[in-house]
Each structure stands twice: as structure tokens, then as C-alpha cells.
Design a protein around this motif. Structure first.
Motif, PDB file in Angstrom:
ATOM      1  N   GLN A 204       3.979   2.038  -1.867  1.00 52.62           N
ATOM      2  CA  GLN A 204       4.090   2.978  -2.980  1.00 52.62           C
ATOM      3  C   GLN A 204       3.881   2.303  -4.330  1.00 52.62           C
ATOM      4  O   GLN A 204       3.649   2.989  -5.332  1.00 52.62           O
ATOM      5  CB  GLN A 204       5.466   3.647  -2.968  1.00 52.62           C
ATOM      6  CG  GLN A 204       5.642   4.662  -1.857  1.00 52.62           C
ATOM      7  CD  GLN A 204       6.978   5.382  -1.981  1.00 52.62           C
ATOM      8  OE1 GLN A 204       8.007   4.864  -1.561  1.00 52.62           O
ATOM      9  NE2 GLN A 204       6.948   6.569  -2.572  1.00 52.62           N
ATOM     10  N   SER A 205       3.945   0.996  -4.365  1.00 51.58           N
ATOM     11  CA  SER A 205       3.729   0.267  -5.611  1.00 51.58           C
ATOM     12  C   SER A 205       2.256   0.105  -5.934  1.00 51.58           C
ATOM     13  O   SER A 205       1.905  -0.373  -7.022  1.00 51.58           O
ATOM     14  CB  SER A 205       4.399  -1.110  -5.535  1.00 51.58           C
ATOM     15  OG  SER A 205       5.797  -0.984  -5.377  1.00 51.58           O
ATOM     16  N   GLY A 206       1.389   0.482  -5.016  1.00 51.70           N
ATOM     17  CA  GLY A 206      -0.039   0.399  -5.264  1.00 51.70           C
ATOM     18  C   GLY A 206      -0.498   1.481  -6.223  1.00 51.70           C
ATOM     19  O   GLY A 206       0.207   2.463  -6.486  1.00 51.70           O
ATOM     20  N   ALA A 207      -1.697   1.300  -6.749  1.00 49.53           N
ATOM     21  CA  ALA A 207      -2.269   2.293  -7.653  1.00 49.53           C
ATOM     22  C   ALA A 207      -2.463   3.619  -6.927  1.00 49.53           C
ATOM     23  O   ALA A 207      -2.735   3.663  -5.726  1.00 49.53           O
ATOM     24  CB  ALA A 207      -3.611   1.784  -8.186  1.00 49.53           C
ATOM     25  N   THR A 208      -2.317   4.714  -7.678  1.00 48.39           N
ATOM     26  CA  THR A 208      -2.550   6.045  -7.127  1.00 48.39           C
ATOM     27  C   THR A 208      -3.279   6.869  -8.171  1.00 48.39           C
ATOM     28  O   THR A 208      -2.875   6.887  -9.345  1.00 48.39           O
ATOM     29  CB  THR A 208      -1.233   6.729  -6.705  1.00 48.39           C
ATOM     30  OG1 THR A 208      -1.475   8.107  -6.393  1.00 48.39           O
ATOM     31  CG2 THR A 208      -0.177   6.655  -7.788  1.00 48.39           C
ATOM     32  N   SER A 209      -4.345   7.530  -7.789  1.00 49.90           N
ATOM     33  CA  SER A 209      -5.217   8.220  -8.730  1.00 49.90           C
ATOM     34  C   SER A 209      -4.445   9.272  -9.521  1.00 49.90           C
ATOM     35  O   SER A 209      -3.847  10.194  -8.956  1.00 49.90           O
ATOM     36  CB  SER A 209      -6.367   8.883  -7.968  1.00 49.90           C
ATOM     37  OG  SER A 209      -7.240   9.541  -8.861  1.00 49.90           O
ATOM     38  N   SER A 210      -4.468   9.140 -10.866  1.00 52.91           N
ATOM     39  CA  SER A 210      -3.820  10.092 -11.787  1.00 52.91           C
ATOM     40  C   SER A 210      -2.351  10.316 -11.460  1.00 52.91           C
ATOM     41  O   SER A 210      -1.790  11.356 -11.794  1.00 52.91           O
ATOM     42  CB  SER A 210      -4.569  11.441 -11.781  1.00 52.91           C
ATOM     43  OG  SER A 210      -5.909  11.289 -12.170  1.00 52.91           O
ATOM     44  N   ASN A 211      -1.737   9.364 -10.787  1.00 51.39           N
ATOM     45  CA  ASN A 211      -0.327   9.452 -10.377  1.00 51.39           C
ATOM     46  C   ASN A 211      -0.056  10.709  -9.545  1.00 51.39           C
ATOM     47  O   ASN A 211       1.065  11.226  -9.538  1.00 51.39           O
ATOM     48  CB  ASN A 211       0.616   9.417 -11.594  1.00 51.39           C
ATOM     49  CG  ASN A 211       2.036   9.036 -11.210  1.00 51.39           C
ATOM     50  OD1 ASN A 211       2.269   8.290 -10.255  1.00 51.39           O
ATOM     51  ND2 ASN A 211       3.009   9.557 -11.939  1.00 51.39           N
ATOM     52  N   LYS A 212      -1.061  11.150  -8.803  1.00 52.07           N
ATOM     53  CA  LYS A 212      -0.869  12.352  -7.979  1.00 52.07           C
ATOM     54  C   LYS A 212      -0.021  12.067  -6.743  1.00 52.07           C
ATOM     55  O   LYS A 212       0.623  12.961  -6.212  1.00 52.07           O
ATOM     56  CB  LYS A 212      -2.228  12.921  -7.566  1.00 52.07           C
ATOM     57  CG  LYS A 212      -3.005  13.544  -8.712  1.00 52.07           C
ATOM     58  CD  LYS A 212      -4.336  14.095  -8.222  1.00 52.07           C
ATOM     59  CE  LYS A 212      -5.104  14.758  -9.354  1.00 52.07           C
ATOM     60  NZ  LYS A 212      -6.433  15.255  -8.903  1.00 52.07           N
ATOM     61  N   GLN A 213      -0.084  10.834  -6.249  1.00 52.37           N
ATOM     62  CA  GLN A 213       0.740  10.420  -5.106  1.00 52.37           C
ATOM     63  C   GLN A 213       0.563  11.394  -3.919  1.00 52.37           C
ATOM     64  O   GLN A 213       1.503  12.032  -3.473  1.00 52.37           O
ATOM     65  CB  GLN A 213       2.206  10.313  -5.510  1.00 52.37           C
ATOM     66  CG  GLN A 213       2.430   9.331  -6.647  1.00 52.37           C
ATOM     67  CD  GLN A 213       3.886   9.145  -7.004  1.00 52.37           C
ATOM     68  OE1 GLN A 213       4.647   8.573  -6.219  1.00 52.37           O
ATOM     69  NE2 GLN A 213       4.270   9.629  -8.174  1.00 52.37           N
ATOM     70  N   VAL A 214      -0.664  11.445  -3.424  1.00 53.71           N
ATOM     71  CA  VAL A 214      -1.005  12.413  -2.369  1.00 53.71           C
ATOM     72  C   VAL A 214      -0.872  11.815  -0.967  1.00 53.71           C
ATOM     73  O   VAL A 214      -1.373  12.387   0.002  1.00 53.71           O
ATOM     74  CB  VAL A 214      -2.435  12.964  -2.566  1.00 53.71           C
ATOM     75  CG1 VAL A 214      -2.542  13.704  -3.886  1.00 53.71           C
ATOM     76  CG2 VAL A 214      -3.482  11.848  -2.493  1.00 53.71           C
ATOM     77  N   ILE A 215      -0.180  10.673  -0.855  1.00 59.66           N
ATOM     78  CA  ILE A 215      -0.065  10.003   0.434  1.00 59.66           C
ATOM     79  C   ILE A 215       1.355  10.136   0.972  1.00 59.66           C
ATOM     80  O   ILE A 215       2.325   9.986   0.241  1.00 59.66           O
ATOM     81  CB  ILE A 215      -0.430   8.508   0.305  1.00 59.66           C
ATOM     82  CG1 ILE A 215      -1.871   8.363  -0.197  1.00 59.66           C
ATOM     83  CG2 ILE A 215      -0.263   7.786   1.648  1.00 59.66           C
ATOM     84  CD1 ILE A 215      -2.897   9.097   0.621  1.00 59.66           C
ATOM     85  N   SER A 216       1.462  10.439   2.258  1.00 60.13           N
ATOM     86  CA  SER A 216       2.730  10.346   2.992  1.00 60.13           C
ATOM     87  C   SER A 216       2.510   9.406   4.170  1.00 60.13           C
ATOM     88  O   SER A 216       1.375   9.007   4.470  1.00 60.13           O
ATOM     89  CB  SER A 216       3.180  11.722   3.495  1.00 60.13           C
ATOM     90  OG  SER A 216       3.575  12.549   2.422  1.00 60.13           O
TER      91      SER A 216
END
Length: 272
Positions: A57-69
Motif C-alpha cells: 500500500q506504500s507504493g504509488a497509486t494513480s491519482s490516489n484512487k487506490q483501486v487495488i484490493s
């Protein structure tokens, strides 16, 4: 392999013509990466799994959308089911203590959009699926690095896409959420002989300022380097020949990867 030069020679199958100006534990860890397919019968405790996921979860995420589970699969029957679906030739998946299944999951964004009474028209476009795959790769790679920094081994499972719908059914994943890659994590068996697999020479993949077509002879040199590596473990098909066959349509149509568009459309992506 104790020096940077020795590790680089292993990674490229030949000594490099350049020397790193600096070296550190992170570079050492990354260059020692190898895929593990033989595990000790030792569990990975929950706090360790959570630590690995926090690194993901500390990795980059596009536009802070955090679309990964992620689903941490520990149940033996479920791991056996995954082994069947992903068509594993060896029993590593059944033996590993935990498999992390990374998902493209827009359920949270859909929920907050509904709360704000706003449409989710962006999901009609291919870019949203692309950033989901990208974020899954970033998260999974962070997890792999974290696990290996803790002395654990890892193995990626792109084969979860062999039959995404079967993985969804097995793990109770709703159709709007898409599993894209797995990561086995466990205590590597030191008796496994696999070493550091050579990669393509940088001259074949690095372009300075503008793109230039690589010299075909570099592919021949890589074939030889990888063949030398595999000769320790028996005969193996040349990389160029194997990769050409994998680029053929039969490599997709012999599994249910050919239906990935259907899976993504069922998940609510327009793919425009």
C-alpha cells in the motif's frame, strides 16, 4: 556472489561493461531476486502478511484512487483449487503458506460516487482498466520486495488470468472485481537449485533520448546466456523460440485468457 560485479554478471549472464558508482542493501536485494517453487513447511504469520501488505500500500497509486484490493489465501483447499485453475505443473502452490491475489477493485469508488450522486463515466474508458493493472503491478512488486527483505521467497502467478471467472467463483469475488495476478509468499527451501536468471542485455532495452531498433545479434547473445543458465538444470528451449511461440494466438486461446475482455466488460468497464 558477494560483490556487485558478481551479481550483475549473474543477472546479465556476462560481465557488464559498467560499474555501479554506489551499492547498498536495497540494490543487493533486488539483484538477488529469483522465483521460488519449492517451500519449507513453515507458516507465514498474520502480522508478517500485514506488514507485507502495508509495504504494498506504500507504493504509488494513480491519482490516489487506490483501486487495488488483495485476498490472502491460506486455506489448503482453496490453494489446491487455485493450482487446478492456474494449471501448475509442480505442487508449489499447494505447498506455499500464503498466496496473495491482487484485484482491480472499483467498489469503493462506485460507493462514494453513489453517495455523492455522481456518475462513474470514467469507467467507460480503457485508461481506467489500464491504471488498475498498473497499480496492481506496483502493489505486488512492493509486496515481493518487502517479503524478500524479510528473508522470504516469492513467485508471481500471472496464471490467475488463465481463468479469471473460475478464480472469482472459487474465492467469492463479485463479477465487478477482477483478479489479475497472484504472489506466492513463503519460506524458501534452500535445497532448490534455481539461481539468478539472466535478463536481456541493457543494450537491447535501453534507449537514450530517442528510440533505436536493437541489434538482432543481442537476442542471439541472450539466447546463449540463458541457455548456459538453463544447462545446469537440463535442456531448455531457446528464449527467442519460446517467446515467439508464446506470442502466437494459440498461447492465449488454449486458456480462458481469451475471454478477459468479457470479464472486464462484465465488471463494468466500457473499454472505449
Amino acid at each position: 556472489m558477494t560483490t556487485p560485479e558478481e551479481l550483475l554478471a549473474a543477472r546479465y549472464g556476462a560481465p557488464t561493461q559498467w560499474t555501479p558508482p554506489e551499492w547498498n542493501d536495497t540494490l543487493d536485494l533486488l539483484h538477488r531476486h529469483r522465483s521460488v517453487r519449492k517451500w519449507l513447511n513453515e507458516p507465514v504469520d498474520e502480522d508478517t502478511i500485514r506488514t507485507i501488505i502495508s509495504a504494498a500500500q506504500s507504493g504509488a497509486t494513480s491519482s490516489n484512487k487506490q483501486v487495488i484490493s488483495v485476498i490472502a489465501v491460506r486455506d489448503p483447499e482453496l490453494k489446491n483449487g487455485l493450482a487446478t485453475i492456474t494449471r501448475q505443473m509442480y505442487p508449489h502452490l499447494e505447498q506455499v503458506p500464503v498466496v496473495l491475489i491482487w484485484l482491480i477493485d472499483y467498489s469503493r469508488i462506485r460507493a462514494v460516487a453513489a453517495r455523492e450522486d455522481l456518475p462513474t463515466g470514467a469507467l467507460d474508458y480503457l485508461d481506467e482498466v489500464g491504471l488498475g493493472f498498473l497499480d496492481a503491478g506496483i502493489a505486488a512488486q512492493n509486496a515481493a520486495i518487502a517479503a524478500e527483505s524479510l528473508g522470504l521467497g516469492t513467485l508471481y502467478l500471472g496464471s490467475v488470468r488463465n481463468d479469471v471467472e473460475a478464480v472469482q467463483e472459487l474465492l467469492g469475488i463479485p463479477p465487478e472485481i477482477v483478479p489479475v495476478v497472484g504472489l506466492e509468499v513463503g519460506h524458501l527451501d534452500p535445497s532448490e537449485p534455481a539461481g539468478i536468471k539472466p535478463r536481456l542485455p541493457q543494450e537491447a532495452i535501453v534507449h537514450w533520448d530517442t528510440y533505436s531498433a536493437p541489434d538482432p545479434l543481442l537476442i542471439d547473445a541472450y539466447d546463449q546466456a540463458l541457455n548456459t543458465y538453463y544447462s545446469r538444470y537440463g535442456q531448455h528451449q531457446l528464449w527467442s523460440r519460446q517467446t515467439a511461440h508464446r506470442a502466437a494466438s494459440e498461447s492465449v486461446t488454449k486458456t480462458n485468457r481469451q475471454f478477459l475482455r468479457r470479464v472486464l466488460e462484465r465488471a463494468g468497464f466500457g473499454l472505449k
